[in-house]
Enzyme design. Structure first.
Site, PDB file in Angstrom:
ATOM      1  N   CYS A   1      -4.445   4.702  -2.070  1.00 42.58           N
ATOM      2  CA  CYS A   1      -4.841   4.024  -3.300  1.00 42.58           C
ATOM      3  C   CYS A   1      -4.859   5.036  -4.435  1.00 42.58           C
ATOM      4  O   CYS A   1      -5.535   6.062  -4.342  1.00 42.58           O
ATOM      5  CB  CYS A   1      -6.223   3.391  -3.117  1.00 42.58           C
ATOM      6  SG  CYS A   1      -6.825   2.649  -4.635  1.00 42.58           S
TER       7      CYS A   1
ATOM      8  N   ASP B   1       0.848  -1.205   0.000  1.00 44.55           N
ATOM      9  CA  ASP B   1       0.000   0.000   0.000  1.00 44.55           C
ATOM     10  C   ASP B   1       0.880   1.250   0.000  1.00 44.55           C
ATOM     11  O   ASP B   1       0.584   2.246  -0.666  1.00 44.55           O
ATOM     12  CB  ASP B   1      -0.912  -0.017   1.245  1.00 44.55           C
ATOM     13  CG  ASP B   1      -2.129   0.873   1.117  1.00 44.55           C
ATOM     14  OD1 ASP B   1      -2.034   1.928   0.484  1.00 44.55           O
ATOM     15  OD2 ASP B   1      -3.189   0.519   1.669  1.00 44.55           O
TER      16      ASP B   1
HETATM   17  P1  HMG Z   1      -8.532  -4.139 -17.215  1.00 42.85           P
HETATM   18  O1  HMG Z   1      -7.832  -3.156 -18.106  1.00 42.85           O
HETATM   19  O2  HMG Z   1     -10.010  -4.059 -17.095  1.00 42.85           O
HETATM   20  O3  HMG Z   1      -8.219  -5.655 -17.491  1.00 42.85           O
HETATM   21  O4  HMG Z   1      -7.866  -4.007 -15.771  1.00 42.85           O
HETATM   22  P2  HMG Z   1      -7.725  -6.488 -18.687  1.00 42.85           P
HETATM   23  O5  HMG Z   1      -8.068  -7.879 -18.347  1.00 42.85           O
HETATM   24  O6  HMG Z   1      -8.199  -5.904 -19.978  1.00 42.85           O
HETATM   25  O7  HMG Z   1      -6.132  -6.329 -18.604  1.00 42.85           O
HETATM   26  C1  HMG Z   1      -5.429  -5.160 -18.987  1.00 42.85           C
HETATM   27  C2  HMG Z   1      -3.969  -5.506 -19.124  1.00 42.85           C
HETATM   28  O8  HMG Z   1      -3.434  -5.858 -17.836  1.00 42.85           O
HETATM   29  C3  HMG Z   1      -3.731  -6.735 -19.990  1.00 42.85           C
HETATM   30  O9  HMG Z   1      -2.453  -6.566 -20.544  1.00 42.85           O
HETATM   31  C4  HMG Z   1      -3.694  -7.863 -19.002  1.00 42.85           C
HETATM   32  O10 HMG Z   1      -2.975  -8.971 -19.441  1.00 42.85           O
HETATM   33  C5  HMG Z   1      -2.993  -7.208 -17.824  1.00 42.85           C
HETATM   34  P3  HMG Z   1      -2.277  -6.165 -22.089  1.00 42.85           P
HETATM   35  O11 HMG Z   1      -2.914  -7.270 -22.868  1.00 42.85           O
HETATM   36  O12 HMG Z   1      -3.002  -4.843 -22.278  1.00 42.85           O
HETATM   37  O13 HMG Z   1      -0.804  -6.055 -22.260  1.00 42.85           O
HETATM   38  N1  HMG Z   1      -3.352  -7.798 -16.536  1.00 42.85           N
HETATM   39  C6  HMG Z   1      -2.463  -8.078 -15.580  1.00 42.85           C
HETATM   40  N2  HMG Z   1      -1.138  -7.928 -15.519  1.00 42.85           N
HETATM   41  C7  HMG Z   1      -0.523  -8.319 -14.376  1.00 42.85           C
HETATM   42  N3  HMG Z   1      -1.189  -8.813 -13.293  1.00 42.85           N
HETATM   43  C8  HMG Z   1      -2.517  -8.967 -13.344  1.00 42.85           C
HETATM   44  C9  HMG Z   1      -3.202  -8.591 -14.518  1.00 42.85           C
HETATM   45  N4  HMG Z   1      -4.496  -8.590 -14.854  1.00 42.85           N
HETATM   46  C10 HMG Z   1      -4.571  -8.122 -16.108  1.00 42.85           C
HETATM   47  N5  HMG Z   1      -3.153  -9.451 -12.270  1.00 42.85           N
HETATM   48  C11 HMG Z   1      -7.287  -4.865 -13.606  1.00 42.85           C
HETATM   49  C12 HMG Z   1      -8.341  -4.801 -14.692  1.00 42.85           C
HETATM   50  C13 HMG Z   1      -7.911  -5.493 -12.386  1.00 42.85           C
HETATM   51  C14 HMG Z   1      -6.121  -5.701 -14.131  1.00 42.85           C
HETATM   52  C15 HMG Z   1      -6.787  -3.419 -13.321  1.00 42.85           C
HETATM   53  O14 HMG Z   1      -7.901  -2.642 -13.058  1.00 42.85           O
HETATM   54  C16 HMG Z   1      -5.853  -3.349 -12.166  1.00 42.85           C
HETATM   55  O15 HMG Z   1      -4.733  -3.845 -12.227  1.00 42.85           O
HETATM   56  N6  HMG Z   1      -6.275  -2.701 -11.044  1.00 42.85           N
HETATM   57  C17 HMG Z   1      -5.475  -2.660  -9.840  1.00 42.85           C
HETATM   58  C18 HMG Z   1      -5.783  -1.457  -9.053  1.00 42.85           C
HETATM   59  C19 HMG Z   1      -4.918  -1.422  -7.817  1.00 42.85           C
HETATM   60  O16 HMG Z   1      -3.898  -2.075  -7.713  1.00 42.85           O
HETATM   61  N7  HMG Z   1      -5.355  -0.606  -6.825  1.00 42.85           N
HETATM   62  C20 HMG Z   1      -4.640  -0.477  -5.607  1.00 42.85           C
HETATM   63  C21 HMG Z   1      -4.786  -1.646  -4.698  1.00 42.85           C
HETATM   64  S1  HMG Z   1      -6.328  -1.671  -3.790  1.00 42.85           S
HETATM   65  C22 HMG Z   1      -6.031  -0.649  -2.441  1.00 42.85           C
HETATM   66  O17 HMG Z   1      -5.000  -0.018  -2.359  1.00 42.85           O
HETATM   67  C23 HMG Z   1      -7.040  -0.614  -1.339  1.00 42.85           C
HETATM   68  C24 HMG Z   1      -6.615  -1.369  -0.050  1.00 42.85           C
HETATM   69  O18 HMG Z   1      -5.393  -0.861   0.451  1.00 42.85           O
HETATM   70  C25 HMG Z   1      -7.704  -1.215   1.017  1.00 42.85           C
HETATM   71  C26 HMG Z   1      -8.138   0.228   1.198  1.00 42.85           C
HETATM   72  O19 HMG Z   1      -7.355   1.044   1.711  1.00 42.85           O
HETATM   73  O20 HMG Z   1      -9.262   0.515   0.765  1.00 42.85           O
HETATM   74  C27 HMG Z   1      -6.430  -2.858  -0.342  1.00 42.85           C
HETATM   75 MG    MG Z   2      -5.208   0.891   1.695  1.00 51.33          MG
END
Ligand code: HMG
Ligand code: MG
Length: 303
Positions: free
Chosen positions: A239, A17
């Site tokens: 985030c 995070d």
């Molecule tokens: P998308 O664009 O809808 O998905 O993203 P996609 O399936 O079309 O994939 C896009 C590209 O990403 C593709 O690559 C996939 O292969 C690749 P391309 O063909 O364009 O070269 N891809 C991946 N690569 C690596 N690892 C993966 C993966 N999945 C797809 N797992 C997706 C959907 C979920 C991937 C995107 O929205 C994303 O990565 N989101 C992450 C957001 C994030 O990390 N947010 C921060 C964490 S949450 C947080 O901080 C909150 C928390 O702390 C609690 C709180 O405080 O609230 C936990």
């Molecule tokens: Mg958080």
């Protein structure tokens, strides 16, 4: 009476995070040194990194290398939103997983590009498979109190989402105040309800400290029976898809408060501050948390 547990567990989320929200890229070597220093300070549970799209969060693009090279100490989580992430994390050697979903549909859409229900539908078979394989699964519940887009969240909706995860068999719920807006009354009421509803599931509180209410919220959650807290050394974090989400509550300040109340943890505050010193020069700004500021201001003879 002010009731307190004898011990509490910190789940250190700084390497995930914390560093996901850093403007300047932090090198893999620096991350690994930070992780090692945190382990040296006694951290027993940690979110190491996240397996997410590098297009969305370039800061976590080295997830595979982090998991493969970090020394295996205690429970180490990887955050992952989908099958692709779980597969890559498993290949790299992970065995404890953190999935994440927002109670708020709008936030979930902006964070994971799916509605909350679509996320749950996609996660259901994945969580079931991980549990068949005997893996530890934590579910991170974002926007459990407030959403930057939808405002106040009805606690019933948060409890309902938690129930869906509990029914899927997750080991732990990490319930998050994503934008640091909850107050201690809200913290007490939600966590008391969660402890009552889900007595057999581990429950952690994840507070961001945007409005400086996180320690008060932790104190309230302790009163509700919570003894697991997510926090980030140096108060790093946020985030990238939640406008207004600044750092997590600082581990050094949480641990100091707990120890001063007689609640033991496995962590040494001075050693933790040394870990923060290790990473500070690689960050976009100075660390200004309470205990770390005291540590830095100590005369060299006392250091
Ligand atoms: P998308 O664009 O809808 O998905 O993203 P996609 O399936 O079309 O994939 C896009 C590209 O990403 C593709 O690559 C996939 O292969 C690749 P391309 O063909 O364009 O070269 N891809 C991946 N690569 C690596 N690892 C993966 C993966 N999945 C797809 N797992 C997706 C959907 C979920 C991937 C995107 O929205 C994303 O990565 N989101 C992450 C957001 C994030 O990390 N947010 C921060 C964490 S949450 C947080 O901080 C909150 C928390 O702390 C609690 C709180 O405080 O609230 C936990
Ligand atoms: Mg958080």
């Amino acid at each position: 009476m002010f009731s307190l547990p004898n011990n509490a567990t910190i789940i250190e989320v700084g390497p995930r995070d914390g560093l996901q929200n850093e403007a300047a890229p932090v090198s893999t070597e620096t991350k690994l040194a930070f992780i090692g220093a945190l382990q040296g300070a006694g951290v027993s549970e940690m979110e190491l990194t996240s397996f997410v799209s590098p297009k969305w969060v370039p800061q976590m693009a080295d997830a595979k290398e982090i998991v493969a090279r970090a020394e295996k100490v205690g429970r180490q989580f990887v955050l992952t939103p989908n099958a692709r992430g779980i597969e890559a994390a498993t290949e790299a050697g992970a065995d404890a997983y953190a999935v994440f979903v927002g109670v708020s549909n709008t936030f979930n859409q902006k964070n994971i590009n799916k509605s909350t229900q679509e996320s749950m539908d996609a996660l259901e078979p994945l969580i079931k498979d991980l549990k068949v394989e005997g893996k530890f699964v934590r579910a991170c519940i974002s926007t459990a109190f407030y959403c930057p887009f939808e405002g106040a969240i009805d606690p019933k909706e948060t409890i309902e989402l938690c129930r869906q995860f509990v029914e899927l068999g997750v080991d732990e719920l990490s319930v998050a105040d994503t934008i640091g807006m909850a107050n201690p009354k809200e913290s007490y009421e939600l966590f008391a309800e969660l402890k009552k509803e889900f007595p057999d599931t581990l429950i952690s509180a994840h507070f961001h400290d945007t409005r400086k209410m996180a320690l008060a919220n932790i104190s309230a959650a302790l009163q509700a029976g919570v003894d697991r807290f997510d926090s980030s050394a140096g108060g790093l974090g946020g985030c990238p898809f939640a406008p207004g989400a600044t750092g997590n509550v600082a581990t050094e300040d949480v641990v100091n408060m707990l120890h001063r109340m007689g609640v033991e943890t496995s962590i040494d505050v001075d050693a933790l501050c040394e870990a923060v010193a290790e990473i500070e020069s690689h960050l976009s700004g100075p660390v200004q948390t309470g205990m770390y500021t005291l540590y830095k201001n100590r005369k060299p003879a006392e250091a």
